[in-house]
Each structure stands twice: as C-alpha cells, then as structure tokens.
Motif scaffolding. Structure first.
Motif, PDB file in Angstrom:
ATOM      1  N   THR A 128       0.848  -1.196   0.000  1.00 35.06           N
ATOM      2  CA  THR A 128       0.000   0.000   0.000  1.00 35.06           C
ATOM      3  C   THR A 128       0.883   1.246   0.000  1.00 35.06           C
ATOM      4  N   LEU A 129       0.245   2.371  -0.221  1.00 33.67           N
ATOM      5  CA  LEU A 129       0.986   3.640  -0.197  1.00 33.67           C
ATOM      6  C   LEU A 129       1.590   3.865   1.195  1.00 33.67           C
ATOM      7  N   GLN A 130       0.806   3.515   2.199  1.00 33.37           N
ATOM      8  CA  GLN A 130       1.276   3.648   3.589  1.00 33.37           C
ATOM      9  C   GLN A 130       2.498   2.749   3.822  1.00 33.37           C
ATOM     10  N   GLY A 131       2.455   1.554   3.237  1.00 33.94           N
ATOM     11  CA  GLY A 131       3.566   0.622   3.354  1.00 33.94           C
ATOM     12  C   GLY A 131       4.823   1.151   2.684  1.00 33.94           C
ATOM     13  N   ARG A 132       4.643   1.748   1.511  1.00 31.05           N
ATOM     14  CA  ARG A 132       5.787   2.326   0.784  1.00 31.05           C
ATOM     15  C   ARG A 132       6.459   3.400   1.611  1.00 31.05           C
ATOM     16  N   ARG A 133       5.639   4.247   2.192  1.00 31.45           N
ATOM     17  CA  ARG A 133       6.196   5.350   2.996  1.00 31.45           C
ATOM     18  C   ARG A 133       6.949   4.791   4.207  1.00 31.45           C
ATOM     19  N   ALA A 134       6.322   3.825   4.869  1.00 29.03           N
ATOM     20  CA  ALA A 134       6.943   3.242   6.073  1.00 29.03           C
ATOM     21  C   ALA A 134       8.262   2.549   5.721  1.00 29.03           C
ATOM     22  N   PHE A 135       8.280   1.860   4.576  1.00 29.38           N
ATOM     23  CA  PHE A 135       9.496   1.166   4.158  1.00 29.38           C
ATOM     24  C   PHE A 135      10.602   2.180   3.833  1.00 29.38           C
ATOM     25  N   ASP A 136      10.237   3.237   3.135  1.00 35.98           N
ATOM     26  CA  ASP A 136      11.232   4.278   2.802  1.00 35.98           C
ATOM     27  C   ASP A 136      11.840   4.879   4.071  1.00 35.98           C
ATOM     28  N   VAL A 137      10.983   5.116   5.050  1.00 37.33           N
ATOM     29  CA  VAL A 137      11.458   5.684   6.321  1.00 37.33           C
ATOM     30  C   VAL A 137      12.402   4.692   7.006  1.00 37.33           C
ATOM     31  N   TYR A 138      12.044   3.417   6.967  1.00 35.33           N
ATOM     32  CA  TYR A 138      12.875   2.394   7.616  1.00 35.33           C
ATOM     33  C   TYR A 138      14.251   2.295   6.942  1.00 35.33           C
ATOM     34  N   VAL A 139      14.248   2.288   5.609  1.00 40.46           N
ATOM     35  CA  VAL A 139      15.526   2.206   4.875  1.00 40.46           C
ATOM     36  C   VAL A 139      16.372   3.451   5.152  1.00 40.46           C
ATOM     37  N   ALA A 140      15.717   4.598   5.221  1.00 41.41           N
ATOM     38  CA  ALA A 140      16.449   5.842   5.535  1.00 41.41           C
ATOM     39  C   ALA A 140      17.070   5.749   6.935  1.00 41.41           C
ATOM     40  N   TYR A 141      16.332   5.115   7.841  1.00 39.05           N
ATOM     41  CA  TYR A 141      16.834   4.916   9.203  1.00 39.05           C
ATOM     42  C   TYR A 141      18.107   4.063   9.179  1.00 39.05           C
ATOM     43  N   LEU A 142      18.080   2.977   8.408  1.00 41.31           N
ATOM     44  CA  LEU A 142      19.257   2.102   8.299  1.00 41.31           C
ATOM     45  C   LEU A 142      20.443   2.873   7.710  1.00 41.31           C
ATOM     46  N   GLN A 143      20.162   3.639   6.666  1.00 41.23           N
ATOM     47  CA  GLN A 143      21.242   4.392   6.005  1.00 41.23           C
ATOM     48  C   GLN A 143      21.822   5.456   6.934  1.00 41.23           C
ATOM     49  N   GLU A 144      20.942   6.010   7.758  1.00 39.85           N
ATOM     50  CA  GLU A 144      21.379   7.032   8.718  1.00 39.85           C
ATOM     51  C   GLU A 144      22.372   6.424   9.715  1.00 39.85           C
ATOM     52  N   ILE A 145      22.051   5.220  10.189  1.00 41.49           N
ATOM     53  CA  ILE A 145      22.936   4.543  11.158  1.00 41.49           C
ATOM     54  C   ILE A 145      24.301   4.266  10.521  1.00 41.49           C
ATOM     55  N   ILE A 146      24.259   3.758   9.273  1.00 43.76           N
ATOM     56  CA  ILE A 146      25.518   3.434   8.581  1.00 43.76           C
ATOM     57  C   ILE A 146      26.314   4.717   8.312  1.00 43.76           C
ATOM     58  N   GLY A 147      25.590   5.756   7.907  1.00 50.44           N
ATOM     59  CA  GLY A 147      26.239   7.042   7.620  1.00 50.44           C
ATOM     60  C   GLY A 147      26.899   7.620   8.858  1.00 50.44           C
ATOM     61  N   ALA A 148      26.180   7.525   9.979  1.00 51.70           N
ATOM     62  CA  ALA A 148      26.725   8.068  11.242  1.00 51.70           C
ATOM     63  C   ALA A 148      27.963   7.292  11.663  1.00 51.70           C
ATOM     64  N   ALA A 149      27.957   5.978  11.479  1.00 51.58           N
ATOM     65  CA  ALA A 149      29.108   5.141  11.853  1.00 51.58           C
ATOM     66  C   ALA A 149      30.297   5.432  10.945  1.00 51.58           C
ATOM     67  N   THR A 150      30.017   5.691   9.674  1.00 50.50           N
ATOM     68  CA  THR A 150      31.093   5.956   8.709  1.00 50.50           C
ATOM     69  C   THR A 150      31.758   7.301   9.004  1.00 50.50           C
ATOM     70  N   SER A 151      30.934   8.298   9.339  1.00 44.53           N
ATOM     71  CA  SER A 151      31.491   9.639   9.545  1.00 44.53           C
ATOM     72  C   SER A 151      32.138   9.802  10.930  1.00 44.53           C
ATOM     73  N   ALA A 152      31.846   8.856  11.839  1.00 43.21           N
ATOM     74  CA  ALA A 152      32.393   8.966  13.202  1.00 43.21           C
ATOM     75  C   ALA A 152      33.892   8.645  13.233  1.00 43.21           C
TER      76      ALA A 152
END
Lengths: 100, 184
Positions: A76-100
């Motif tokens: 669903t559209l709601q599912g797409r949005r939730a998945f995008d947010v989740y993937v962004a969350y994962l990328q944020e964690i990896i990005g923060a670890a890389t820049s640290a």
C-alpha cells in the motif's frame, strides 16, 4: 527517527517489504513467488503477511484462476512510505558510523 | 531498541537481495507470455516457409505485424487495472523493434544468397540478445540464449531441412523458455 518501525523490523517482514517495493506501484505478487523470494515456509509467510496487513502496509487479494485459488499481495501507499522511512533509518545509522 | 551499524548493514543487504530477486522474477514473469507468443510465431513462420517458400515474404510480414500487435495487447492485458505501464512494457516492444531493424538492415547490406542464411541469422541474433539481456536480468535468459544459439549453429551446419528444424527447435525453445519463466 529514534526507533525502527517494529512491524518492519523483523527479517522476514523486511524481505517481504523489499520484495514488494521492487514491483511497479500497484502491482501485486503471487504468494508462491513471494515465498520463493523470502525463503520462508507457507505458514510463517502467511503469519507475517497478516501482521503487515493489519498494520496497513500490504493489501491481500484472493481470487481463483480457473479452479485454483490464488493469493496476491501488494504494497500500500502507507507501506511504501513506512518502508522508505525504515531504509532511511538504516542508512542514517551506517552514515553516522562511517562519519564517526 | 537501537541497531549497530553492522546490523543496519546486514539489514540493508537483505533488502538489496530481496529487491534484486523480486525484480528478476517479475521480469521473467512479464516476459513469459511474449516468449510463448513469439515461439508460436516462429513455428508458423519457419514451418510455413519450409512448406510454401514462395509465400515466405508475405507470411513473415503478416506474422511480424501480428507479433508487434500481440506484444502491445499482452503488455496491456498483463497489468492490473489502474496501473501504469511498467518500465518493461515499452522495452519489450522496443527490443523486438531493434532486433527486426538490425536483421533487415544487415540483410540489406550483406545480401545473403541462401535460404539457410536467411533462416539462421534472426535466430542467431535473437539468441545473442537473450544472452546480453540475461547479463542484467538473470541467468535464465543467458541459458535460454545459449541454447537458441547452439541449436541455430547445429541446424545451420548439420541439419536438413533447415526451416523445419528452426520451426521445431527455435519456436519450441522459445515456448519452453516462456513456460520455464512462469515457474516461480
């Protein structure tokens, strides 16, 4: 985002969402094909799809092709949005670890 | 609940793998009816050419038109109501247009003299395109292309009558490939 979405944050459900997100918007995938992608048993996959359906992230259609029952799942559209947010969350964690 | 970067990386890898597999199976599934249709067209075209060589040009002209129209119809029928054409719909039509253009342009330039050359060349090109497409879209396309190319070369060098060989193995291979793509 402080916490990951608990509905998506489970390996089988994450794979289901990723498999559905890969389809063009509005397209559904047959249950048997989804089972092959995710690598889960029928019962396990069915239970996780129900969880995602209850959260409003996927829509399930059941019909017949000739005399054979067919179950198809779409994101669903709601599912797409939730998945995008989740993937962004994962990328944020990896990005923060890389820049640290 | 918070994730380490290793856990996040592992989750992203799972996402990428599921996405890749889903796209691949979707591509197989969508291309299946097109392959079956073109397999039937090959059987009729090559079989008809073998039986009635004097009518081969109009026969193939009609079949190619049917194939192009059929491709458009199949593309529209296979998508659910309200869904816009996916990226593969127009690519399939364009792919066949490119193959046909290339084949006829090469005929015009090189002017083959024998029926065997006319028969083998499109099959050789089609098999090669399958292999090339498979490099991005999945191993099943590569295998199918290799089979078509191998059968084409065997037919060209060793088999007589060649048109019936291409009708049977060329068309048959495409239909079997289409059916294979429907499995999961």
């Amino acid at each position: 985002m402080e916490q990951p979405d608990p509905t998506i944050h489970q390996p089988v459900r994450l794979k289901i969402m990723a498999a559905l997100k890969a389809l063009p918007h509005g397209e559904a995938i047959e249950f048997v094909r989804l089972k092959a992608i995710v690598g889960a048993t029928e019962g396990n996959l069915g239970a996780h799809i129900t969880t995602l359906e209850d959260a409003g992230y996927v829509a399930v259609e059941k019909d017949f092709v000739g005399k054979r029952p067919r179950t198809r799942v779409a994101m669903t559209l709601q599912g797409r949005r939730a998945f995008d947010v989740y993937v962004a969350y994962l990328q944020e964690i990896i990005g923060a670890a890389t820049s640290a | 609940m918070s994730l380490s970067s290793q856990e996040a990386q592992a989750s992203l890898s799972q996402v990428e793998e599921a996405t890749r597999r889903s796209s691949q199976l979707y591509f197989y599934h969508r291309s299946s009816p097109h392959l079956i249709m073109w397999g039937i067209i090959w059987i009729i075209g090559y079989g008809g050419t073998g039986l009635f060589p004097q009518y081969s040009n109009p026969l193939w002209a009609v079949l190619v038109l049917i194939g192009c129209a059929g491709g458009v119809i199949l593309g529209r029928c296979s998508k659910p109501d309200g869904v816009k054409s996916g990226p593969y719909a127009w690519r399939f039509a364009a792919l066949w247009a490119v193959i046909l253009f290339f084949v006829f342009a090469t005929y015009a330039i090189l002017q083959p003299q024998h029926g065997r050359q006319f028969a083998a060349y499109p099959a050789l090109i089609t098999g090669s395109v399958y292999m090339a497409v498979g490099l991005w879209s999945g191993l099943r396309y590569v295998i199918s292309g290799m089979v078509v190319v191998a059968l084409t070369l065997i037919g060209f060098f060793y088999i007589e009558p060649i048109f019936f060989w291409f009708a049977a193995v060329g068309g048959g291979a495409m239909i079997l490939t289409g059916l294979w793509f429907r499995t999961v």
